[in-house]
Enzyme design. Sequence first.
Site, PDB file in Angstrom:
ATOM      1  N   HIS A   1      42.423  37.743  36.590  1.00 15.42           N
ATOM      2  CA  HIS A   1      41.922  38.789  36.682  1.00 15.42           C
ATOM      3  C   HIS A   1      43.003  40.053  35.642  1.00 15.42           C
ATOM      4  CE1 HIS A   1      39.467  38.010  40.468  1.00 15.42           C
ATOM      5  NE2 HIS A   1      40.142  36.243  40.375  1.00 15.42           N
TER       6      HIS A   1
ATOM      7  N   ASP B   1      45.749  45.792  31.371  1.00  9.74           N
ATOM      8  CA  ASP B   1      45.161  46.024  32.885  1.00  9.74           C
ATOM      9  C   ASP B   1      43.263  45.054  31.961  1.00  9.74           C
ATOM     10  OD1 ASP B   1      44.370  46.838  35.023  1.00  9.74           O
ATOM     11  OD2 ASP B   1      44.338  48.503  35.653  1.00  9.74           O
TER      12      ASP B   1
HETATM   13  P1  ADP Z   1      44.651  45.716  40.456  1.00  5.93           P
HETATM   14  O1  ADP Z   1      44.700  44.063  41.017  1.00  5.93           O
HETATM   15  O2  ADP Z   1      45.891  46.352  39.188  1.00  5.93           O
HETATM   16  O3  ADP Z   1      45.719  46.705  41.611  1.00  5.93           O
HETATM   17  P2  ADP Z   1      42.505  47.230  40.358  1.00  5.93           P
HETATM   18  O4  ADP Z   1      41.528  48.408  40.082  1.00  5.93           O
HETATM   19  O5  ADP Z   1      41.605  46.399  39.576  1.00  5.93           O
HETATM   20  O6  ADP Z   1      43.897  47.269  40.279  1.00  5.93           O
HETATM   21  O7  ADP Z   1      42.024  47.051  41.636  1.00  5.93           O
HETATM   22  C1  ADP Z   1      42.516  48.363  42.367  1.00  5.93           C
HETATM   23  C2  ADP Z   1      41.916  47.498  44.123  1.00  5.93           C
HETATM   24  O8  ADP Z   1      42.939  48.158  44.860  1.00  5.93           O
HETATM   25  C3  ADP Z   1      41.011  48.736  44.178  1.00  5.93           C
HETATM   26  O9  ADP Z   1      39.779  48.260  44.808  1.00  5.93           O
HETATM   27  C4  ADP Z   1      41.590  49.989  44.525  1.00  5.93           C
HETATM   28  O10 ADP Z   1      40.302  51.399  45.285  1.00  5.93           O
HETATM   29  C5  ADP Z   1      41.962  49.528  45.634  1.00  5.93           C
HETATM   30  N1  ADP Z   1      43.068  50.672  45.985  1.00  5.93           N
HETATM   31  C6  ADP Z   1      44.479  51.029  44.938  1.00  5.93           C
HETATM   32  N2  ADP Z   1      45.065  51.784  45.721  1.00  5.93           N
HETATM   33  C7  ADP Z   1      44.724  51.637  46.827  1.00  5.93           C
HETATM   34  C8  ADP Z   1      45.221  52.178  48.046  1.00  5.93           C
HETATM   35  N3  ADP Z   1      46.229  53.403  47.651  1.00  5.93           N
HETATM   36  N4  ADP Z   1      44.129  52.897  49.234  1.00  5.93           N
HETATM   37  C9  ADP Z   1      43.773  51.670  49.473  1.00  5.93           C
HETATM   38  N5  ADP Z   1      42.804  50.704  48.296  1.00  5.93           N
HETATM   39  C10 ADP Z   1      43.925  50.657  46.841  1.00  5.93           C
HETATM   40  O1  F6P Z   2      44.273  42.555  40.254  1.00  6.29           O
HETATM   41  C1  F6P Z   2      45.653  41.363  40.090  1.00  6.29           C
HETATM   42  C2  F6P Z   2      46.452  41.599  40.964  1.00  6.29           C
HETATM   43  O2  F6P Z   2      47.565  40.399  40.824  1.00  6.29           O
HETATM   44  C3  F6P Z   2      45.422  40.365  41.914  1.00  6.29           C
HETATM   45  O3  F6P Z   2      45.087  38.661  41.862  1.00  6.29           O
HETATM   46  C4  F6P Z   2      45.742  41.072  43.636  1.00  6.29           C
HETATM   47  O4  F6P Z   2      45.434  40.654  44.211  1.00  6.29           O
HETATM   48  C5  F6P Z   2      46.323  42.622  42.973  1.00  6.29           C
HETATM   49  O5  F6P Z   2      46.585  42.277  41.661  1.00  6.29           O
HETATM   50  C6  F6P Z   2      47.618  42.778  43.588  1.00  6.29           C
HETATM   51  O6  F6P Z   2      48.920  42.203  43.217  1.00  6.29           O
HETATM   52  P1  F6P Z   2      49.365  41.781  44.478  1.00  6.29           P
HETATM   53  O7  F6P Z   2      48.317  40.233  44.732  1.00  6.29           O
HETATM   54  O8  F6P Z   2      50.856  41.068  44.127  1.00  6.29           O
HETATM   55  O9  F6P Z   2      49.903  42.724  45.467  1.00  6.29           O
END
Ligand code: ADP
Ligand code: F6P
Length: 481
Positions: A153, A355
């Site tokens: 991912h 990212d």
């Molecule tokens: P990562 O996987 O690195 O966290 P992504 O942008 O790919 O980054 O995915 C983040 C997910 O977490 C998205 O679905 C987003 O809506 C959710 N998310 C991030 N911050 C919040 C928050 N403060 N409250 C609810 N959901 C969140």
């Molecule tokens: O998108 C990368 C990722 O590590 C996912 O595998 C994971 O669900 C998300 O970020 C949040 O990270 P964590 O599981 O360490 O809270």
Amino acid sequence: MPPRLIAVSNRIPTGSHSSGGLVVALRDALSASGGLWIGAHPDPGTGLEEMEEVSGGGCRCLAFRLSEEEISDYYLGYANSVLWPLCHRRVDLVEMPSTYEERYRAVNARVAKLIAQVARPDDLIWVHDYHFFPLASELRALGLANRIGFFLHIPFPSLGDLSVLSQPEDFADWLADYNLLGLQTRGDVARCLEMYRADPRAEFMPDGTVKMQGRITSVRSFPIGIDVDHFRELAGVGGRNPFGREAPDSFVIGVDRLDYSKGIPNRFRAFGRYLKTRPEGTRPCLVQIAPPTRERVQAYQDITSELEEIAGRLNGAFAELDWTPIRYIHRSIDRSVLARLHRMARACAVTSLADGMNLVAKEFVAAQDPEDPGVLILSRFAGAAEDMTQALLVNPYDIEEMAAAIHQALEMPLEERRARHAACMEVVKRTDAARWAAQFLAALRTCMPTLSPQVARLSSSHRRHRPAPDEKPDRVDERLE
Ligand code: ADP
Ligand code: F6P
């Protein structure tokens, strides 16, 4: 009935983590095949337990418990203080106590044994993310010849950065035990193939697959997406204005886990720069939702302090008695509120320094009213930028350029906003989570099968066995005779 699917990921859908696109995509694929999802229990244990059923996500989930030491060394340690910074081009943040790697390998070996207890010979096994790079090698060592796929991912690391690992050659070897290696972008595939090109053990087959010591791996990109219809629906549902009586005139939104890879400090600085030159009489806000993550890791504590300091300084410099330009919430918020905030925002700033994809970018686009859409400002370093070329693409290291992009987004004429949004929305729909899962699984089902379990076991233990200092080297070869 399709072959049964076993999905494996560190996090499994329980409670608050049960509504993302991955959950929806896998839940459908799992229920269609009567499959199961295996991952870590949200609560720690002794690390010796058998797996237990947990409820959540609408599919059958089996959880193993991690001990406190495993959480420290495998999850916070090797996964998030070695592999995460390595894959996000921050080798300066890598921490390398030897217990991290030992425990990471041990957790992977233990999880493989638990999976082997429940897997049937024709199950498809789909492993997710950097917590489990060596899992296929461990499963092969136990004699499993199933088709095993892996989806990363996060970004694939660069060849040069891989040298930071204590045994860089193991990394290519771990991945070679998967039949299918799925990556987010074409750029990730290029980096992965570069790694194999530099490895004398690997050869490239005419069909584009990689052959390494008898194992064939297909490497392809599968850009991940979101559950588009559900998010659109959430965003469109009316309800109380989330701001109450404090609604800003216009605002830019940022939503990220508070991770150093997301480039939030530079986003704040760019917003500060924009405030200096904004059109007279305007009082825009930056609404930043950044819940804490991996808080016991020093790098995450540092970024939290840095952000608080910048937000405090900028608000001190620009706020008026009835206007706070930066509204920073260091908590998670309800997804339906999040979706409505996206719809109300005039722009969304995704400024990642690295990212894998960035699903927030896709959620913002999905949440817009196509007749009057907001503008996505998107870092060139987010995987989403590879296809969403009609977003306002920015270099997240260039504060001036980002400030100019904020200005352009907030002043953009309606026709241009509509055209850019339509182009981005086409990408969001084309790559939605259900299609992503279906395409990956279709590719996995047609992968070249692996060697018979017995041969796989012998060849794998051969490769994996490192002679002890007092062991005669030829003992390894004897085992294969
Ligand atoms: P990562 O996987 O690195 O966290 P992504 O942008 O790919 O980054 O995915 C983040 C997910 O977490 C998205 O679905 C987003 O809506 C959710 N998310 C991030 N911050 C919040 C928050 N403060 N409250 C609810 N959901 C969140
Ligand atoms: O998108 C990368 C990722 O590590 C996912 O595998 C994971 O669900 C998300 O970020 C949040 O990270 P964590 O599981 O360490 O809270």
